[in-house]
Design a protein around this motif. Structure first.
Motif, PDB file in Angstrom:
ATOM      1  N   GLU A 145       0.834  -1.065  -0.009  1.00  0.00           N
ATOM      2  CA  GLU A 145       0.150  -0.166   0.213  1.00  0.00           C
ATOM      3  C   GLU A 145       0.712   1.191  -0.162  1.00  0.00           C
ATOM      4  N   MET A 146       1.678   1.277  -0.920  1.00  0.00           N
ATOM      5  CA  MET A 146       2.402   2.442  -1.306  1.00  0.00           C
ATOM      6  C   MET A 146       1.558   3.619  -1.651  1.00  0.00           C
ATOM      7  N   PRO A 147       1.899   4.960  -0.935  1.00  0.00           N
ATOM      8  CA  PRO A 147       1.176   6.058  -1.042  1.00  0.00           C
ATOM      9  C   PRO A 147       1.157   6.295  -2.627  1.00  0.00           C
ATOM     10  N   PRO A 148      -0.233   6.780  -2.994  1.00  0.00           N
ATOM     11  CA  PRO A 148      -0.236   7.050  -4.448  1.00  0.00           C
ATOM     12  C   PRO A 148       0.809   8.053  -4.802  1.00  0.00           C
ATOM     13  N   GLN A 149       0.831   9.095  -4.076  1.00  0.00           N
ATOM     14  CA  GLN A 149       1.364  10.310  -4.496  1.00  0.00           C
ATOM     15  C   GLN A 149       3.107   9.943  -4.647  1.00  0.00           C
TER      16      GLN A 149
END
Length: 903
Positions: free
Chosen positions: A631-635
Motif C-alpha cells: 500500500e505505497m502512497p499514491p503520491q
C-alpha cells in the motif's frame, strides 16, 4: 504552468551549463512552479477571507438589533466564553461564516490538560538561570562590574605601553581599588545585598588580575609571594561566597580569575605559572563544592580549565613539556572527579545521588582527549593511559558503592560503565587505529543492547557516544599506505564494522521503541543514516583505490543497486520499515550518477557500466512493484514511476546523441536530433506500449499517458522551439534540403505526435485548465515558428546568408520569403476556417494576413527597388484577392468556439 517552468528551466540550464545541467534547471523550474501555484492558492484563500469578512459586517448590524430587543441574562464569571478549537485547518481569526459553511465544521472545547511540551531539563535550567541573573538584583550594577573589569585590564595594558609611572605604583593603585571595592561591598551586604555581592565579585577579579600581572608580565614579585597571595584570595572569595550563601559572588569571582590571564596575556611566559594559577582557582571551587552543590560554578571551572588548557596545548605544546603538563592534567582530573562526587553527596535528601552528567562523562572524555595529545609520541602511551583511567573508575565505583550503597547507585553505575569502556579500549588502542575504532563502535553497540535488556538509559546514551567517537578515531588514524587485498584490509573492515554497529543500534532501538527514551527516538534516524553513510563511504573508497576509469562507475552502480536490493530484502524479512528509505533512495542515487557520469565521461553505456545501468533500472522497477503490495502512497508511486521513466528517457537521449555524433562526423543537427527523436519515441511508447507491457503501462495507463507524458510533451515543444532558433540545421555530409533533413523531419514528427497525444489526453488537459483553444494556439504557433525557422535555414544554406539574427533580418530574400510564407499560411487558415466553419481559425489567418500587410509597408518598403520587394508585394496582393474570393468571414457560431471543442 509547472511543466512549462520545468521545461524552461531545463532549457536555460542547458544553454548555460551544457546538457548535463538541464536536470538541475528542471528541478529549479519545478520548485518555482510549485511556489507560484502555492502563491495562487494563498491569494484565493485571502479573497475568500475578505468575502467572509464582508458577509460578517452585513450580518452583524441585524444581530445587534436583535440583541437590543432581547437581552440575554448576564453570564456568571466562571462561564465566560472560551475560544473554540478548530478541528481542521482554518484562518487564525474566527469569522462568522454562512450556515452552509459552518455546518461542515466541527468544534471541540479546548482541553485544559493539553500543555505545551516542556523544554529539556538542562535547557530549561540554563534559561531560568539567565533570566534570574538578568532580572534579579540590579542589572545595571552587574553589567557595570563586568565592564569595569575589562576596562581595568585594558588600562593595565595601556599603562604598560604609555604611562611614565613606575609599574609597581600602577599595580598597587589597582590593588587598593580592589580592596576598597571589597570592603565597601562587605559593609553593604545587609542593606543592599545584590549591589554588595556584585562589588565583591568584581573586587576579587581585580585582585586576581593584579597578582597575575605582577608575577607573569612584569616579574615584580617572586613566585612564592604570588602563590601565597593567590591562595589567600582564593580562600577569601570562597569564604565570602559561603558566608553570604551567594552563588553569584562565587561565579563572578571565579570568572574574573579565569579571565585575568587571557586579558593581560602577551603570548609569552611560563605555562607552569599559568596552570599553577588555575590549580589554585580550582582548589577554591573544590572547597566550595564541599559545602554547596552549585552546579553552575562547577561547570564554569571545568569548562574554563579544560578549554583554556586545550587552546594552549594546540598553540604551544611540545613533547619536552610533558613532564611539566602531565601533573597538572592529573590534578585537574582528580579535582573534578571529586567535584562530581561531592555534587551527588550534597543534594537534598530526596535528591541525594543525583548525577551531574556533564561532569561525570565530560571529565573523562576531556581528559582522555588531552592525554591522547600529550602521549601521542610514546609507543602504547594511549593504551596505558586508557588502562589506568579504566582501573581508576572501576576502583572508585567499587569504593563508593561499598561506602554509600544505594544512595549513590546511579553515580557508581556511571563510573563503572566508564571504567569498563576505557579498560576495554586499552587493547584496541594498542592496535592499528582503523581496527581500534571498529572495536570501539562494536563496544557502543553492545552497550545499547545491554542497556535495552536492563532498561538503563545511561549505558545506551554512552554507547551512542562511543560510536561517534569511533568515527573520529577512524578519521584520526591517518591514511593507510599498505592497503592489502580488496575488502580484506583494516581500512575497509574498520568502516564496515562502524557501519554495522550504527545500523544495528538503530534497528534495536526501533524494535524496542516503547522502552526507549524520547531523546533516543530522535537520535535513531541519525544513527541509521550514520551507519548507512559509513557503509557507502567504506565501499566507495575501496572502489576509488582498486578500480580505474570507467570501472569506478561500473562498481559504483553495482554498489548502489546491491545496497538498495539488499535493504528491500532485509526489510521484508526483519519487518523493519525504516529500510524502505534505503530502497527508495535508489532513485535519487540514480539521478546523481546520471549527472556525475555525464560530466566525467560524456555518455553512459560504456563497457561494464552498461550492465550496471540495466541492473539499476531493473532494480528500480522491481522495488516499486514490491512496494505496491505494501500500500505505497499514491503520491509516492507517481513520483517514483515518473522519476524512473524520465531518468531512462534522459539516459537514452544523451547516449543516442553521443552515438550519432560519434558515428556521423558531420553537422551538429545530427546530434541535436537525438534529443528530440528519443523523447518522441518514448512518448509514442506511452501512448501505444500498453498493448505489450501489461505492467506498468497497461495497469497504470492513466498515470503514464497523462502525468508522465505531459513533461515529455513539454520537453519536445521546448526543444523544438530552442533548436529552431539556434541551430542552422547543417546535415553534413549530406546537402541541405528543406524538410528532408534530420532536424526538420524530427520537428515535423514531434508536432504530429503532440497532436495525437492532445487528442488522447484532451480530457485530462481540460481538467488541468488547458482547453482545446489553448492547445490549438500552442501547436499552431509552434508549427508556424517551425516553418519560419525552416525558411531561415534554407536562406542560410542556399543564399549564403550567415545564420545570425542581424544578417538574417537584413536579408531581402528572407524578408520576401517570410511575407510570402505568412500570406500563404494566412490564406490556408482563412480558407479552411471558412469551409470547416472554424471562426477562430479564420480570424487567426486574417490576423496573419494583416501582419503581412504591416510588414510590407514597414520593412519591405524600405528596401531598394529589388526583385525581392517586387515579388513580395505582388505575391501578397494576389493572395489577398484570392482570399476575398475563396474565404469570406464565416458566421459567428458560439458552439464552434466552445472551449470544450475538440479539433
Amino acid at each position: 504552468m509547472v511543466y512549462a517552468l520545468v521545461i524552461l528551466g531545463g532549457l536555460l540550464a542547458m544553454a548555460l551549463l551544457g546538457s548535463e545541467g538541464a536536470v538541475f534547471g528542471a528541478v529549479i523550474g519545478w520548485l518555482v512552479g510549485k511556489l507560484l501555484r502555492l502563491e495562487g492558492r494563498l491569494s484565493r484563500l485571502a479573497h475568500e477571507l475578505e468575502q467572509l469578512q464582508r458577509e460578517r459586517s452585513v450580518v452583524q448590524p441585524a444581530e445587534s438589533l436583535d440583541a437590543q430587543r432581547v437581552k440575554p441574562p448576564a453570564a456568571a464569571p466562571e462561564a465566560l466564553e472560551v475560544m473554540p478549537k478548530w478541528t481542521h485547518e482554518a484562518p487564525s481569526e474566527v469569522l462568522r461564516a454562512p450556515p452552509e459553511i459552518t455546518a461542515s465544521m466541527s468544534f471541540e472545547p479546548p482541553d485544559p490538560s493539553l500543555k505545551r511540551p516542556a523544554r529539556s531539563a538542562w535547557l530549561g535550567s540554563l534559561i531560568e538561570w539567565l533570566k534570574g541573573y538578568l532580572s534579579g538584583g540590579n542589572l545595571i550594577v552587574r553589567v557595570g562590574v563586568i565592564v569595569l573589569f575589562f576596562g581595568v585590564a585594558f588600562l593595565l595594558k595601556y599603562a604598560a605601553e604609555h604611562s611614565q609611572l613606575p609599574m609597581e605604583l600602577r599595580l598597587v593603585g589597582v590593588a587598593l581599588g580592589g580592596v576598597l571595592m571589597l570592603g565597601f561591598g562587605w559593609r553593604l551586604r545587609h542593606q543592599r545585598e545584590s549591589y554588595a555581592l556584585a562589588l565583591q565579585g568584581g573586587a576579587v577579579g581585580l585582585l586576581y588580575l593584579t597578582v597575575f600581572a605582577a608575577l607573569r608580565l612584569y616579574n615584580l614579585i617572586p613566585a612564592s609571594m604570588a602563590f601565597a597571595l593567590l591562595l589567600l584570595f582564593v580562600a577569601c572569595s570562597a569564604l565570602l561566597a559561603l558566608l553570604q550563601n551567594s552563588r553569584a559572588l562565587a561565579v563572578l569571582g571565579s570568572a574574573g580569575g579565569f579571565l585575568a590571564p587571557l586579558l593581560i596575556s602577551t603570548g609569552e611566559g611560563s605555562h607552569v605559572a599559568l596552570f599553577g594559577y588555575y590549580l589554585l582557582l580550582n582548589t577554591g571551587i573544590l572547597a566550595i563544592a564541599w559545602f554547596r552543590a552549585w552546579r553552575i560554578l562547577n561547570l564554569l571551572g571545568f569548562g574554563s580549565t579544560f578549554v583554556i588548557g586545550s587552546l594552549w596545548g594546540f598553540q604551544f605544546y611540545r613533547s619536552e613539556f610533558f613532564a611539566t603538563t602531565e601533573p597538572f592534567l592529573i590534578a585537574f582530573f582528580l579535582m573534578y572527579v571529586a567535584v562530581a562526587v561531592l555534587f551527588a553527596l550534597r543534594q537534598p535528601p530526596n535528591l541525594k545521588g543525583w548525577v551531574d552528567g556533564s561532569l561525570v562523562f565530560g571529565v573523562p572524555l576531556a581528559t582522555a582527549a588531552l592525554q591522547a595529545a600529550l602521549v601521542k609520541d610514546f609507543e602504547y602511551g594511549l593504551a596505558f593511559s586508557a588502562l589506568a583511567l579504566g582501573g581508576f573508575y572501576i576502583s572508585l565505583a567499587a569504593l563508593l558503592f561499598r561506602r554509600s550503597g544505594e544512595s549513590l547507585r546511579l553515580l557508581c553505575e556511571s563510573f563503572l560503565a566508564t571504567g569498563v569502556v576505557f579498560s576495554t579500549l586499552a587493547i584496541p588502542f594498542a592496535l592499528e587505529g582503523r581496527l581500534s575504532s571498529a572495536f570501539w563502535a562494536l563496544e557502543g553497540g553492545a552497550m545499547i543492547w545491554i542497556g535495552i535488556r536492563q532498561s538503563h538509559l545511561l549505558p545506551r546514551l554512552f554507547g551512542l557516544l562511543l560510536q561517534l567517537l569511533a568515527g573520529l578515531l577512524y578519521l584520526e588514524a591517518g591514511y593507510r599506505i599498505d592497503w592489502g587485498l580488496p575488502l580484506l584490509n583494516s581500512l575497509y573492515l574498520g568502516a564496515a564494522l562502524i557501519a554495522f554497529a550504527g545500523i544495528f543500534s538503530a534497528f534495536y532501538l526501533d524494535r524496542h521503541w516503547q522502552q526507549s527514551h524520547p531523546l533516543e527516538r530522535r537520535l535513531t534516524p541519525l544513527f541509521f543514516a550514520w551507519g548507512l553513510l559509513w557503509w557507502l563511504g567504506g565501499n566507495f573508497q575501496e572502489i576509488l583505490h582498486f578500480a580505474q576509469g570507467v570501472d569506478e562507475s561500473s562498481w559504483l552502480l553495482l554498489l548502489l543497486t546491491a545496497t538498495a536490493v539488499g535493504a528491500e530484502l532485509l526489510r521484508r524479512r526483519l519487518d523493519w520499515p525504516r529500510l524502505r528509505l534505503v530502497s527508495l533512495g535508489l532513485l535519487p542515487a540514480l539521478l546523481l550518477m546520471l549527472v556525475a557520469m555525464g560530466q566525467v565521461h560524456g555518455h553512459y553505456l560504456i563497457g561494464w557500466a552498461s550492465l550496471g545501468w540495466v541492473l539499476m533500472f531493473a532494480a528500480l522497477y522491481w522495488i516499486i512493484r514490491e512496494l505496491e503490495w505494501d500500500e505505497m502512497p499514491p503520491q509516492l508511486q507517481r513520483y517514483w514511476h515518473a522519476g524512473n521513466f524520465w531518468a531512462l528517457c534522459w539516459l537514452l537521449s544523451l547516449e543516442t546523441a553521443w552515438r550519432i555524433d560519434w558515428l556521423i562526423a558531420g553537422g551538429a543537427s545530427w546530434e541535436l536530433s537525438g534529443w528530440g527523436f528519443v523523447p518522441l519515441l518514448m512518448l509514442l511508447l506511452l501512448m501505444h506500449g500498453g498493448r505489450w507491457l501489461r505492467w506498468p503501462l497497461a495497469r497504470l495507463t492513466d498515470l503514464y499517458s497523462t502525468i508522465i507524458a505531459a513533461p515529455l510533451a513539454a520537453w519536445l515543444l521546448g526543444w523544438g522551439l530552442l533548436v529552431n532558433f539556434t541551430s542552422p540545421g547543417d546535415p553534413s555530409p549530406l546537402a541541405y534540403l528543406p524538410l528532408f533533413n534530420p532536424l526538420d523531419l524530427t520537428m515535423l514528427a514531434l508536432l504530429l505526435a503532440l497532436l495525437q497525444w492532445w487528442r488522447r489526453a484532451g480530457g485530462w488537459l481540460l481538467a488541468q485548465g488547458l482547453t482545446a483553444r489553448h492547445c490549438f494556439m500552442l501547436l499552431g504557433g509552434s508549427g508556424f515558428l517551425w516553418l519560419n525557422g525552416m525558411l531561415a535555414r534554407t536562406v542560410h544554406h542556399w543564399a549564403g546568408v550567415a545564420f545570425m539574427p542581424d544578417a538574417l533580418f537584413g536579408s531581402q530574400i528572407l524578408q520576401a520569403g517570410l511575407a510570402m510564407l505568412w500570406a500563404l499560411l494566412g490564406l490556408v487558415g482563412m480558407v479552411v476556417g471558412h469551409r470547416r466553419r472554424y471562426r477562430l481559425l479564420w480570424l487567426a489567418g486574417a490576423g496573419l494576413m494583416g501582419l503581412v500587410v504591416v510588414k510590407l509597408f514597414l520593412i519591405d518598403l524600405s528596401n531598394t527597388a529589388t526583385l525581392a520587394r517586387i515579388v513580395a508585394f505582388l505575391g501578397v496582393g494576389a493572395l489577398l484577392l484570392l482570399v476575398g474570393y475563396l474565404a469570406p468571414v464565416p458566421p459567428r457560431q458560439p458552439q464552434l468556439e466552445s472551449v470544450e471543442e475538440q479539433p
